[in-house]
Design a protein around this motif. Structure first.
Motif, mmCIF file in Angstrom:
data_model
loop_
_atom_site.group_PDB
_atom_site.id
_atom_site.type_symbol
_atom_site.label_atom_id
_atom_site.label_comp_id
_atom_site.label_asym_id
_atom_site.label_seq_id
_atom_site.Cartn_x
_atom_site.Cartn_y
_atom_site.Cartn_z
ATOM 1 N N TYR A 259 0.840 -1.197 0.000
ATOM 2 C CA TYR A 259 0.000 0.000 0.000
ATOM 3 C C TYR A 259 0.872 1.243 0.000
ATOM 4 N N GLY A 408 -3.670 -0.432 5.658
ATOM 5 C CA GLY A 408 -4.012 0.049 4.324
ATOM 6 C C GLY A 408 -4.672 -1.040 3.497
ATOM 7 N N GLN A 410 -6.268 -1.957 -0.418
ATOM 8 C CA GLN A 410 -6.223 -1.503 -1.807
ATOM 9 C C GLN A 410 -6.878 -2.536 -2.713
ATOM 10 N N MET A 423 -7.798 2.837 0.721
ATOM 11 C CA MET A 423 -8.036 3.626 1.922
ATOM 12 C C MET A 423 -7.025 3.206 2.981
ATOM 13 N N VAL A 425 -5.784 3.987 7.223
ATOM 14 C CA VAL A 425 -6.123 4.565 8.512
ATOM 15 C C VAL A 425 -5.022 4.206 9.498
ATOM 16 N N TRP A 447 -6.828 9.473 8.326
ATOM 17 C CA TRP A 447 -7.575 8.663 7.376
ATOM 18 C C TRP A 447 -7.358 9.232 5.977
ATOM 19 N N GLU A 448 -7.374 8.344 4.978
ATOM 20 C CA GLU A 448 -7.320 8.811 3.593
ATOM 21 C C GLU A 448 -8.089 7.845 2.688
ATOM 22 N N TRP A 449 -8.668 8.412 1.616
ATOM 23 C CA TRP A 449 -9.375 7.638 0.600
ATOM 24 C C TRP A 449 -8.948 8.192 -0.754
ATOM 25 N N TRP A 450 -8.728 7.311 -1.724
ATOM 26 C CA TRP A 450 -8.257 7.761 -3.037
ATOM 27 C C TRP A 450 -8.678 6.773 -4.125
ATOM 28 N N TYR A 451 -8.735 7.280 -5.332
ATOM 29 C CA TYR A 451 -9.031 6.447 -6.508
ATOM 30 C C TYR A 451 -8.059 6.822 -7.615
ATOM 31 N N ALA A 464 -8.271 12.468 -4.241
ATOM 32 C CA ALA A 464 -8.135 11.923 -2.883
ATOM 33 C C ALA A 464 -8.677 12.909 -1.872
ATOM 34 N N PHE A 466 -8.606 13.376 2.662
ATOM 35 C CA PHE A 466 -8.074 12.838 3.911
ATOM 36 C C PHE A 466 -8.587 13.653 5.089
#
Length: 491
Positions: A259, A408, A410, A423, A425, A447-451, A464, A466
């Protein structure tokens, strides 16, 4: 007798070329190349499974194979004599036989005259390719060095940040020059520039720092040497590395994480143990041993090692000594690490209190970490999982102990092949005990989220978001929310 045999051979070639498509008017190089790549030379006609002594061309083929060796077959052991070919393909095969024939008979002259036009076109194409190859070779800047690069644009902003809440446009560019002198060694030179300035930019300082955020010592928008080191094997199991500017991570046999495929927050890219995996950068050397997945890595990096007033092996050298024990296979890995940090070492992924205690006030630290990952063989609903935990003990200042962790996830091939969603955390390094008992830190989360949208093989776009809970630790400052769009160009 020799001339009679040569005449028979020429007659055989003429006969073999009977099923040629006569209407071909232009050269199909792709088909010729495909035909040539799929052929395998044979030394005996018995190697063809689809030929029988009763076949009309059996004896002619046998003569061509045994005398000139210019007949080839397919990998499955067949000749496929009933297959049609173009006149150019026939000319290419004839040319291969002519290269092996020394005496030219009348039949051969007639055969060469029949395909004179096609042979001339082939020769012209070959001469042209050789000229282009020679021109490319003359223009290349090095026969031993490969150049690759990565340019990244980031547009976004962070709320409640001391550096400001405005939307910014930042960049990072890396040029990697990889040189090999033996085919097994590596001299790596990384040139880098960017404008992520921690004092001016929300993505360049504190826990909202992006992994891609590069800060050149000379200031923003200044091109400099980011890394310069030499790596070479010792026997079949050892690899040695040394350089005037090398990162701790460059001298580890295993990086125990899958990740992320496209990094966002730096704090969540350090295997859950940001003090142990601090990526210290400077003069250094290291050695690793690796065999059947098992590895042992030992290295040392001194950030102040080029400073005569600090030295390479002193308490003020900002040195990191690291030992890692790891085991990894194709889809999983596990590693335990220990690092000793001298005072002055830069520590990413930590609260401002820990950063100041180690970097500014000179706390020495024993940092431990355990990290691992697993990823499925194919993309789908099951994500890759990466996790890690770090525990640290410091001395010489008010800081006593600290800890950190991360997880993480993915997913690969999300919505379209090649795209990824992830994502992460965790808790960056935060103080769990101090000498005066008054400065412990609680509630520090990230925290983070991404594509990642893979537009082409070389271009990706990654939106993204966060969230940082109590990023200031005991210094307060409020929570932060960040949003960005990152565009990466690989070349």
């Amino acid at each position: 007798m020799a001339s009679i045999r040569q005449g028979l051979t020429a007659t055989a070639v003429l006969g073999l070329l009977t099923p040629v498509t006569a209407a071909a008017t232009e050269l199909n190089l792709e088909r010729v190349n495909h035909y040539a790549r799929s052929q395998e030379q044979v030394t005996s006609i018995g190697q063809f499974s689809d030929l029988r002594p009763t076949d009309w061309a059996y004896q002619a083929l046998s003569n061509l194979i045994e005398r000139y060796g210019c007949v080839a077959g397919y990998p499955d052991g067949t000749f496929r004599g009933g297959r049609s070919m173009t006149r150019f393909e026939a000319a290419a095969l004839l040319n291969a036989c002519l290269d092996r024939i020394t005496d030219v008979t009348d039949d051969l002259k007639r055969l060469m005259a029949e395909f004179e036009k096609e042979l001339a076109v082939l020769k012209g194409r070959i001469d042209g390719l050789e000229a282009k190859a020679g021109e490319l070779e003359a223009r290349q800047f090095s026969t031993t060095t490969k150049l690759s690069g990565l340019a990244t644009f980031v547009v976004g902003g962070v709320s409640n940040n001391p550096a400001g809440e405005q939307v910014t446009f930042n960049y990072d560019v890396q040029l990697n020059l990889d040189t090999s002198f033996t085919g097994k060694d590596l001299l790596r030179t990384v040139l880098r520039a960017g404008n992520f300035d921690g004092e001016r930019n929300a993505f360049g300082g504190g826990l909202s720092t992006l992994e891609i955020a590069f800060q050149e010592e000379g200031g923003p928008d200044v091109l400099g040497i980011d890394k310069l080191f030499y790596q070479f094997p010792i026997g079949s199991q050892f690899t040695a590395t040394f350089g005037g500017r090398v990162g701790q991570e460059d001298m580890l046999a295993l990086w125990p994480s899958a990740y992320p495929s496209d990094t966002i927050l730096n704090a969540l890219t350090l295997n859950g143990a940001p003090l142990a995996y601090n990526k210290n950068l400077g003069p250094g050397l290291g050695l690793w041993w690796q065999d059947n997945g098992l590895s042992v890595s030992v290295n040392y990096v001194a950030a102040n090692g080029a400073d005569s007033s600090q030295g390479l092996f002193t308490s003020t050298s900002a040195g990191t000594s690291t030992v890692q024990l790891g085991y990894g296979q194709e889809n999983w890995g596990l590693a335990a690490i220990y690092s000793y940090l001298n005072g002055g070492v830069g520590v990413p992924g930590a609260t401002p209190f820990i950063t100041a205690e180690i970097e500014e006030f000179g706390a020495s630290t024993n940092a431990f970490g355990i990290s691992g990952f697993w990823q499925p063989a194919e993309g789908g609903w099951i994500p890759s999982i990466s996790a890690g935990y770090g525990l640290n003990r410091s001395s010489g200042t008010n800081l006593r102990t600290s800890q950190s962790w991360m997880v993480g996830l993915q997913w690969s091939d999300v919505l379209a092949e090649g795209n990824s969603f992830g994502m992460g955390v965790g808790q960056p390094a935060f103080a769990t005990a101090t000498r005066n008992g008054a400065d412990t830190e609680k509630g520090v989360w990230a925290w983070e989220w991404w594509y990642q949208w893979q537009v082409t093989d070389a271009i990706s776009v990654t939106p993204a978001i966060f969230y940082l809970n109590n990023p200031g630790g005991n210094q307060g400052g409020g929570n932060q929310v960040g949003a960005l769009i990152k565009t990466s160009f690989q070349f």
